[in-house]
Design a protein around this motif. Sequence first.
Motif, short mmCIF file in Angstrom:
data_model
loop_
_atom_site.label_atom_id
_atom_site.label_comp_id
_atom_site.label_asym_id
_atom_site.label_seq_id
_atom_site.Cartn_x
_atom_site.Cartn_y
_atom_site.Cartn_z
N PRO A 11 31.83 -9.78 34.41
CA PRO A 11 30.85 -10.78 34.00
C PRO A 11 29.81 -10.13 33.07
N SER A 12 29.49 -10.82 32.00
CA SER A 12 28.52 -10.28 31.06
C SER A 12 27.18 -10.99 31.24
N GLY A 13 26.11 -10.25 30.93
CA GLY A 13 24.77 -10.80 31.05
C GLY A 13 24.32 -11.38 29.73
N PRO A 14 23.07 -11.77 29.65
CA PRO A 14 22.52 -12.30 28.40
C PRO A 14 22.44 -11.19 27.34
N TRP A 15 22.42 -11.60 26.08
CA TRP A 15 22.49 -10.65 24.98
C TRP A 15 21.31 -9.71 24.92
N TRP A 16 20.14 -10.14 25.36
CA TRP A 16 18.95 -9.31 25.23
C TRP A 16 18.92 -8.16 26.23
N LYS A 17 19.87 -8.12 27.15
CA LYS A 17 19.91 -7.04 28.12
C LYS A 17 20.77 -5.86 27.65
N TYR A 18 21.33 -5.95 26.45
CA TYR A 18 22.17 -4.88 25.92
C TYR A 18 21.36 -4.08 24.88
N GLY A 19 21.35 -2.76 25.05
CA GLY A 19 20.55 -1.89 24.20
C GLY A 19 21.01 -1.85 22.76
N HIS A 20 22.32 -1.93 22.51
CA HIS A 20 22.81 -1.84 21.13
C HIS A 20 22.39 -3.05 20.31
N VAL A 21 22.13 -4.17 20.93
CA VAL A 21 21.65 -5.34 20.20
C VAL A 21 20.25 -5.07 19.65
N TRP A 22 19.41 -4.44 20.46
CA TRP A 22 18.06 -4.11 20.03
C TRP A 22 18.08 -3.03 18.95
N LEU A 23 19.05 -2.15 19.02
CA LEU A 23 19.20 -1.13 17.99
C LEU A 23 19.54 -1.78 16.64
N VAL A 24 20.37 -2.79 16.66
CA VAL A 24 20.73 -3.50 15.42
C VAL A 24 19.54 -4.27 14.87
N PHE A 25 18.74 -4.88 15.73
CA PHE A 25 17.57 -5.63 15.28
C PHE A 25 16.42 -4.73 14.85
N ALA A 26 16.38 -3.50 15.35
CA ALA A 26 15.25 -2.61 15.08
C ALA A 26 15.15 -2.23 13.60
N GLY A 27 16.28 -1.98 12.94
CA GLY A 27 16.26 -1.57 11.53
C GLY A 27 15.58 -2.59 10.63
N PRO A 28 16.07 -3.81 10.59
CA PRO A 28 15.41 -4.82 9.75
C PRO A 28 13.97 -5.11 10.18
N ALA A 29 13.67 -5.03 11.46
CA ALA A 29 12.31 -5.28 11.92
C ALA A 29 11.36 -4.20 11.39
N VAL A 30 11.79 -2.95 11.39
CA VAL A 30 10.96 -1.87 10.86
C VAL A 30 10.74 -2.06 9.37
N VAL A 31 11.76 -2.48 8.65
CA VAL A 31 11.63 -2.70 7.21
C VAL A 31 10.64 -3.83 6.92
N VAL A 32 10.67 -4.89 7.67
CA VAL A 32 9.75 -6.01 7.47
C VAL A 32 8.32 -5.56 7.74
N VAL A 33 8.10 -4.81 8.82
CA VAL A 33 6.75 -4.34 9.14
C VAL A 33 6.25 -3.38 8.06
N ALA A 34 7.12 -2.48 7.58
CA ALA A 34 6.73 -1.54 6.52
C ALA A 34 6.42 -2.29 5.22
N GLY A 35 7.17 -3.34 4.92
CA GLY A 35 6.90 -4.13 3.72
C GLY A 35 5.57 -4.84 3.79
N ILE A 36 5.24 -5.38 4.95
CA ILE A 36 3.95 -6.04 5.12
C ILE A 36 2.82 -5.03 5.00
N ALA A 37 3.00 -3.85 5.60
CA ALA A 37 1.96 -2.81 5.52
C ALA A 37 1.78 -2.36 4.07
#
Length: 95
Positions: A11-37
Amino acid sequence: MTQVAKKLEVPSGPWWKYGHVWLVFAGPAVVVVAGIATAMIAMNGADPVVDNDYYQKGLNINQELRHIEKSLAPAGAARNHVTTPDADLPNLAPK
């Protein structure tokens, strides 16, 4: 499904409980924050306007550098003389 296939199913859990999903989202999130800064720094720290007489100031700087270069000419000549190989020196022995 067979009994074996049902036992192998995990049985699989919700997507936000998997670490590799956050790793994939982290790259674009860092780029957006750096662009705003970067945009904030660019808007708050605008470069000053160039002076109207920038050309004359540049000519004055060149004249000052030429003056400094002329005053250091004896030191440059001595340095060049020191580094001249012995084979290129004139024969100064008495005849």
